[in-house]
Design a protein around this motif. Sequence first.
Motif, short mmCIF file in Angstrom:
data_model
loop_
_atom_site.label_atom_id
_atom_site.label_comp_id
_atom_site.label_asym_id
_atom_site.label_seq_id
_atom_site.Cartn_x
_atom_site.Cartn_y
_atom_site.Cartn_z
N ARG A 27 53.36 -10.23 -16.06
CA ARG A 27 53.89 -8.94 -15.72
C ARG A 27 53.04 -8.44 -14.63
O ARG A 27 51.95 -7.98 -14.91
CB ARG A 27 54.38 -8.07 -16.99
CG ARG A 27 54.64 -6.68 -16.64
CD ARG A 27 55.03 -5.71 -17.87
NE ARG A 27 55.28 -4.59 -17.40
CZ ARG A 27 54.34 -3.61 -17.64
NH1 ARG A 27 53.35 -3.52 -18.16
NH2 ARG A 27 54.66 -2.25 -17.13
N TYR A 51 55.26 -3.89 -2.89
CA TYR A 51 56.02 -4.77 -3.62
C TYR A 51 55.09 -6.07 -3.93
O TYR A 51 54.05 -6.39 -2.91
CB TYR A 51 57.33 -4.98 -3.31
CG TYR A 51 57.39 -6.03 -2.05
CD1 TYR A 51 57.65 -7.56 -2.04
CD2 TYR A 51 57.43 -5.57 -0.58
CE1 TYR A 51 57.46 -8.19 -0.80
CE2 TYR A 51 57.54 -6.27 0.42
CZ TYR A 51 57.52 -7.78 0.25
OH TYR A 51 57.78 -8.55 1.38
N THR A 63 58.85 -8.32 -6.98
CA THR A 63 59.02 -6.90 -7.95
C THR A 63 59.88 -5.92 -6.87
O THR A 63 60.17 -6.42 -5.82
CB THR A 63 57.90 -6.37 -8.26
OG1 THR A 63 57.26 -5.81 -6.89
CG2 THR A 63 56.63 -7.10 -9.02
N SER A 64 60.10 -4.82 -7.50
CA SER A 64 60.91 -3.79 -6.71
C SER A 64 59.80 -3.03 -5.85
O SER A 64 58.51 -3.26 -5.91
CB SER A 64 61.41 -2.80 -7.50
OG SER A 64 60.28 -2.18 -8.16
N TRP A 74 54.39 -0.55 -11.19
CA TRP A 74 55.67 -0.93 -11.72
C TRP A 74 56.11 -0.44 -13.12
O TRP A 74 55.59 -1.02 -13.92
CB TRP A 74 55.92 -2.38 -11.39
CG TRP A 74 55.75 -2.57 -9.89
CD1 TRP A 74 56.71 -2.63 -8.78
CD2 TRP A 74 54.59 -2.70 -9.04
NE1 TRP A 74 56.40 -2.69 -7.75
CE2 TRP A 74 55.14 -2.90 -7.64
CE3 TRP A 74 53.28 -2.87 -9.20
CZ2 TRP A 74 54.13 -3.52 -6.58
CZ3 TRP A 74 52.23 -3.12 -8.32
CH2 TRP A 74 52.94 -3.42 -6.94
N HIS A 75 57.17 0.05 -13.17
CA HIS A 75 57.62 0.50 -14.74
C HIS A 75 58.44 -0.53 -15.24
O HIS A 75 58.96 -0.18 -16.31
CB HIS A 75 58.12 2.07 -14.59
CG HIS A 75 57.11 3.04 -14.35
ND1 HIS A 75 55.91 3.50 -15.15
CD2 HIS A 75 56.75 3.70 -13.22
CE1 HIS A 75 55.28 4.38 -14.48
NE2 HIS A 75 55.63 4.47 -13.31
N GLU A 76 58.93 -1.28 -14.46
CA GLU A 76 59.68 -2.45 -14.78
C GLU A 76 59.10 -3.23 -16.16
O GLU A 76 57.71 -3.38 -16.24
CB GLU A 76 59.89 -3.53 -13.79
CG GLU A 76 60.48 -2.90 -12.68
CD GLU A 76 60.26 -3.79 -11.33
OE1 GLU A 76 59.31 -4.79 -11.38
OE2 GLU A 76 60.64 -3.44 -10.27
N GLU A 78 59.54 -5.95 -17.16
CA GLU A 78 59.95 -7.22 -16.76
C GLU A 78 59.13 -8.22 -17.01
O GLU A 78 58.11 -8.19 -16.37
CB GLU A 78 60.95 -7.62 -15.45
CG GLU A 78 61.62 -8.91 -15.22
CD GLU A 78 62.89 -9.05 -15.20
OE1 GLU A 78 63.50 -9.93 -15.19
OE2 GLU A 78 63.63 -7.98 -15.29
#
Length: 111
Positions: A27, A51, A63-64, A74-76, A78
């Motif tokens: 992550r 990114y 990533t975004s 990155w708050h994802e 994922e």
Amino acid sequence: KVSQEISATIDWDTVSHGQALGVLRVRLASATTLKSSDISLFKRGGSSDPYGVVRVGSQQIQTSVIYGKLSPVWHEMEWYDFLIHSSRQRLYVEIFDRDFGSADDTLGKFP
């Protein structure tokens, strides 16, 4: 401790039949003090639109984009799963600045 379900995209038959050594779970959470790659008329010191790209062997994720930040988070939530086939496989992480109309700039990489 956060428990995450392993991705359904992993072919577990490949892992269980010995064709893969295992799964590496990654992550990308944040980057700090990246260089300013974009010049802004309105913001002193400039900024970047970072990114991340994570690669293991031929497997790659992106990533975004976090617009206007030099220390992006990155708050994802994922997690990305990579099949490991050899102890020689390496993890590569590269952070880019998203550019419109030209090639994206490299801001940093590991290793």
